[in-house]
Design a protein around this motif. Structure first.
Motif, PDB file in Angstrom:
ATOM      1  N   GLY A  98     113.380  47.123   3.795  1.00 16.84           N
ATOM      2  CA  GLY A  98     112.350  47.725   4.636  1.00 16.84           C
ATOM      3  C   GLY A  98     111.868  49.060   4.096  1.00 16.84           C
ATOM      4  N   GLY A  99     111.094  49.764   4.924  1.00 19.34           N
ATOM      5  CA  GLY A  99     110.554  51.049   4.522  1.00 19.34           C
ATOM      6  C   GLY A  99     109.077  51.133   4.851  1.00 19.34           C
ATOM      7  N   THR A 100     108.420  52.095   4.275  1.00 15.85           N
ATOM      8  CA  THR A 100     107.010  52.339   4.550  1.00 15.85           C
ATOM      9  C   THR A 100     106.180  52.123   3.301  1.00 15.85           C
ATOM     10  OG1 THR A 100     107.544  53.952   6.271  1.00 15.85           O
ATOM     11  CG2 THR A 100     105.333  54.049   5.329  1.00 15.85           C
ATOM     12  N   LEU A 101     105.041  51.477   3.477  1.00 17.37           N
ATOM     13  CA  LEU A 101     104.082  51.280   2.397  1.00 17.37           C
ATOM     14  C   LEU A 101     102.782  51.952   2.791  1.00 17.37           C
ATOM     15  CD1 LEU A 101     103.324  49.874  -0.314  1.00 17.37           C
ATOM     16  CD2 LEU A 101     102.442  47.980   1.077  1.00 17.37           C
ATOM     17  N   ASN A 102     102.370  52.944   2.016  1.00 21.39           N
ATOM     18  CA  ASN A 102     101.087  53.613   2.235  1.00 21.39           C
ATOM     19  C   ASN A 102     100.057  52.960   1.329  1.00 21.39           C
ATOM     20  OD1 ASN A 102     102.117  55.612   4.070  1.00 21.39           O
ATOM     21  ND2 ASN A 102     103.092  56.592   2.328  1.00 21.39           N
ATOM     22  N   LEU A 103      99.124  52.245   1.942  1.00 19.06           N
ATOM     23  CA  LEU A 103      98.198  51.386   1.213  1.00 19.06           C
ATOM     24  C   LEU A 103      96.757  51.819   1.415  1.00 19.06           C
ATOM     25  CD1 LEU A 103      97.855  48.649  -0.407  1.00 19.06           C
ATOM     26  CD2 LEU A 103      97.547  47.576   1.844  1.00 19.06           C
ATOM     27  N   ALA A 104      96.028  51.976   0.300  1.00 13.58           N
ATOM     28  CA  ALA A 104      94.587  52.238   0.365  1.00 13.58           C
ATOM     29  C   ALA A 104      93.867  50.892   0.380  1.00 13.58           C
ATOM     30  CB  ALA A 104      94.143  53.066  -0.836  1.00 13.58           C
ATOM     31  N   ILE A 105      92.890  50.758   1.269  1.00  7.74           N
ATOM     32  CA  ILE A 105      92.175  49.492   1.393  1.00  7.74           C
ATOM     33  C   ILE A 105      90.675  49.712   1.305  1.00  7.74           C
ATOM     34  CG2 ILE A 105      93.944  48.382   2.807  1.00  7.74           C
ATOM     35  CD1 ILE A 105      92.140  49.029   5.251  1.00  7.74           C
ATOM     36  N   THR A 137      86.463  54.063  -3.794  1.00  7.54           N
ATOM     37  CA  THR A 137      86.382  54.141  -5.251  1.00  7.54           C
ATOM     38  C   THR A 137      87.738  54.550  -5.826  1.00  7.54           C
ATOM     39  OG1 THR A 137      85.609  56.432  -5.106  1.00  7.54           O
ATOM     40  CG2 THR A 137      83.928  54.728  -5.218  1.00  7.54           C
ATOM     41  N   TYR A 138      87.778  54.681  -7.137  1.00  7.44           N
ATOM     42  CA  TYR A 138      88.999  55.110  -7.817  1.00  7.44           C
ATOM     43  C   TYR A 138      89.481  56.456  -7.266  1.00  7.44           C
ATOM     44  CZ  TYR A 138      87.399  51.771 -11.393  1.00  7.44           C
ATOM     45  OH  TYR A 138      86.968  50.652 -12.056  1.00  7.44           O
ATOM     46  N   PHE A 139      90.793  56.654  -7.326  1.00  5.53           N
ATOM     47  CA  PHE A 139      91.359  57.948  -6.942  1.00  5.53           C
ATOM     48  C   PHE A 139      92.603  58.186  -7.792  1.00  5.53           C
ATOM     49  CE2 PHE A 139      93.175  54.738  -4.169  1.00  5.53           C
ATOM     50  CZ  PHE A 139      94.528  55.003  -4.225  1.00  5.53           C
ATOM     51  N   ALA A 148     100.002  52.191  -3.138  1.00  9.27           N
ATOM     52  CA  ALA A 148      99.245  51.117  -3.778  1.00  9.27           C
ATOM     53  C   ALA A 148      97.846  51.098  -3.182  1.00  9.27           C
ATOM     54  CB  ALA A 148      99.933  49.768  -3.565  1.00  9.27           C
ATOM     55  N   ALA A 149      96.984  50.271  -3.768  1.00 10.91           N
ATOM     56  CA  ALA A 149      95.607  50.175  -3.292  1.00 10.91           C
ATOM     57  C   ALA A 149      95.056  48.789  -3.571  1.00 10.91           C
ATOM     58  CB  ALA A 149      94.723  51.232  -3.968  1.00 10.91           C
ATOM     59  N   ILE A 150      94.158  48.344  -2.697  1.00  9.70           N
ATOM     60  CA  ILE A 150      93.354  47.146  -2.954  1.00  9.70           C
ATOM     61  C   ILE A 150      92.106  47.620  -3.682  1.00  9.70           C
ATOM     62  CG2 ILE A 150      92.136  45.194  -1.968  1.00  9.70           C
ATOM     63  CD1 ILE A 150      95.091  45.040  -1.474  1.00  9.70           C
ATOM     64  N   HIS A 151      91.886  47.092  -4.860  1.00  6.31           N
ATOM     65  CA  HIS A 151      90.789  47.553  -5.712  1.00  6.31           C
ATOM     66  C   HIS A 151      89.866  46.393  -6.058  1.00  6.31           C
ATOM     67  CE1 HIS A 151      88.596  49.158  -9.108  1.00  6.31           C
ATOM     68  NE2 HIS A 151      89.208  48.345  -9.949  1.00  6.31           N
ATOM     69  N   TRP A 157      91.254  50.560 -14.477  1.00  3.72           N
ATOM     70  CA  TRP A 157      91.808  51.725 -13.792  1.00  3.72           C
ATOM     71  C   TRP A 157      92.946  52.252 -14.643  1.00  3.72           C
ATOM     72  CZ3 TRP A 157      92.171  51.896  -7.786  1.00  3.72           C
ATOM     73  CH2 TRP A 157      92.628  53.150  -7.372  1.00  3.72           C
ATOM     74  N   PRO A 158      92.764  53.365 -15.339  1.00  4.24           N
ATOM     75  CA  PRO A 158      93.801  53.855 -16.261  1.00  4.24           C
ATOM     76  C   PRO A 158      95.029  54.380 -15.523  1.00  4.24           C
ATOM     77  CG  PRO A 158      92.007  55.441 -16.100  1.00  4.24           C
ATOM     78  CD  PRO A 158      91.556  54.224 -15.354  1.00  4.24           C
TER      79      PRO A 158
END
Length: 306
Positions: A98-105, A137-139, A148-151, A157-158
């Motif tokens: 378990g734990g926390t996932l900080n996700l960009a969408i 956009t990219y960050f 993580a992020a949904i792109h 993405w370098p």
């Protein structure tokens, strides 16, 4: 918190637990019973905490104690901190992965595709919490507290790792009334109508016309910053929009949106899950990535490779 914070600002949980129990019950005796400690042990731990912080937390009056103003404020903060630690420890024991996932969408992908599926993921993984943040956009992962992020875009993405999720097809979609008004019969007819586009895909219409072997013509094009506003504008008859079919299935099924022409185009870009290399072994990310790949397997297709 800065890792170089002086030790006195990081008291042990034993000291904090004694203080919190005494603050909540208003009694060293009751706190000692709750913690299964002697009264002298609780009193000693509270005294050590005060010495460590160099702040008086209680006023002692004969056989009673009373929180000072500083103690009251500190108790509120510590109570919440201990609750979080307790909850996190319980969740970890119940689900070691378990734990926390900080996700960009992406906003529309998040609301239309991901959000309806999240309850199933959370039910299957009760120890994991997902926090969502919108990014178009990219960050820089080094300056954003995101795992993580949904792109959507090319694979350029370098400095990140990524896995392919799915492709998409876009179609020219509009309201039934607009289609009737213009009577679209061939790709070139769309040049006559107002066209709608998202600002992050400024060349989408040019690419679509090229796919139909037609040079992109002049015409009115309105740009929006999100698919949600583009699709809403198309729905109310403002113009024709190139929209991903998998994100407008409900509108197509209900007839609120129709295909201006049945001429889909597969986008050159793809949807990816991306993350910084240092988060590769983060347990919630591993679980979410595996689940996401299973959910998109049918849409990804065997012919699409990283």
């Amino acid at each position: 918190m800065n890792m170089h914070t002086p030790r006195r600002f990081l008291p042990s949980t034993a000291l904090l637990a004694s203080f919190e129990a005494a603050a909540r019950t208003g009694s060293v005796t009751l706190a000692s019973r709750e913690l299964s400690l002697t009264q002298s042990a609780v009193s000693r731990q509270i005294k050590l905490l005060e010495e460590q912080l160099e702040v008086e937390l209680f006023t002692r009056e004969r056989q009673s104690i009373r929180l000072t103003t500083a103690g009251e404020a500190y108790a509120r903060e510590i109570r919440e901190a201990l609750r979080k630690i307790s909850t996190a420890s319980f969740n970890l024991r119940a689900n070691p992965r378990g734990g926390t996932l900080n996700l960009a969408i992406l906003p529309t992908f998040g609301t239309r595709w991901l959000a309806p599926r999240l309850p199933k993921f959370l039910t299957q993984n009760p120890g994991i919490t997902i926090n969502l943040a919108t990014r178009l956009t990219y960050f820089d992962f080094r300056t954003e507290a995101l795992d993580a992020a949904i792109h959507f875009g090319p694979q350029d993405w370098p400095g990140v790792e990524m896995v392919l999720l799915r492709s998409e097809q876009v179609i020219p979609a509009c309201s039934p009334e607009l289609k009737k008004q213009y009577g679209f019969r061939a790709a070139g007819d769309l040049k006559k109508a107002p066209r709608l586009s998202i600002s992050t895909r400024p060349n989408a219409w040019e690419q679509w016309f090229a796919a139909q072997n037609i040079a992109g013509g002049s015409g009115q094009t309105m740009y929006f910053d999100q698919f949600a506003t583009v699709s809403q504008a198309a729905l109310v008859g403002v113009g024709v929009a190139l929209l991903p079919t998998f994100l407008i299935q409900d509108e197509l099924a209900s007839g609120k949106l129709v295909r201006a022409l049945n001429l889909p185009m597969e986008s050159a870009e793809r949807y990816y899950l991306v993350w910084p290399p240092e988060r590769t072994t983060h347990p919630p990310l591993i679980v979410f990535r595996d689940w996401l790949l299973a959910e998109t397997a049918a849409d990804r297709g065997d012919n699409l490779q990283l």
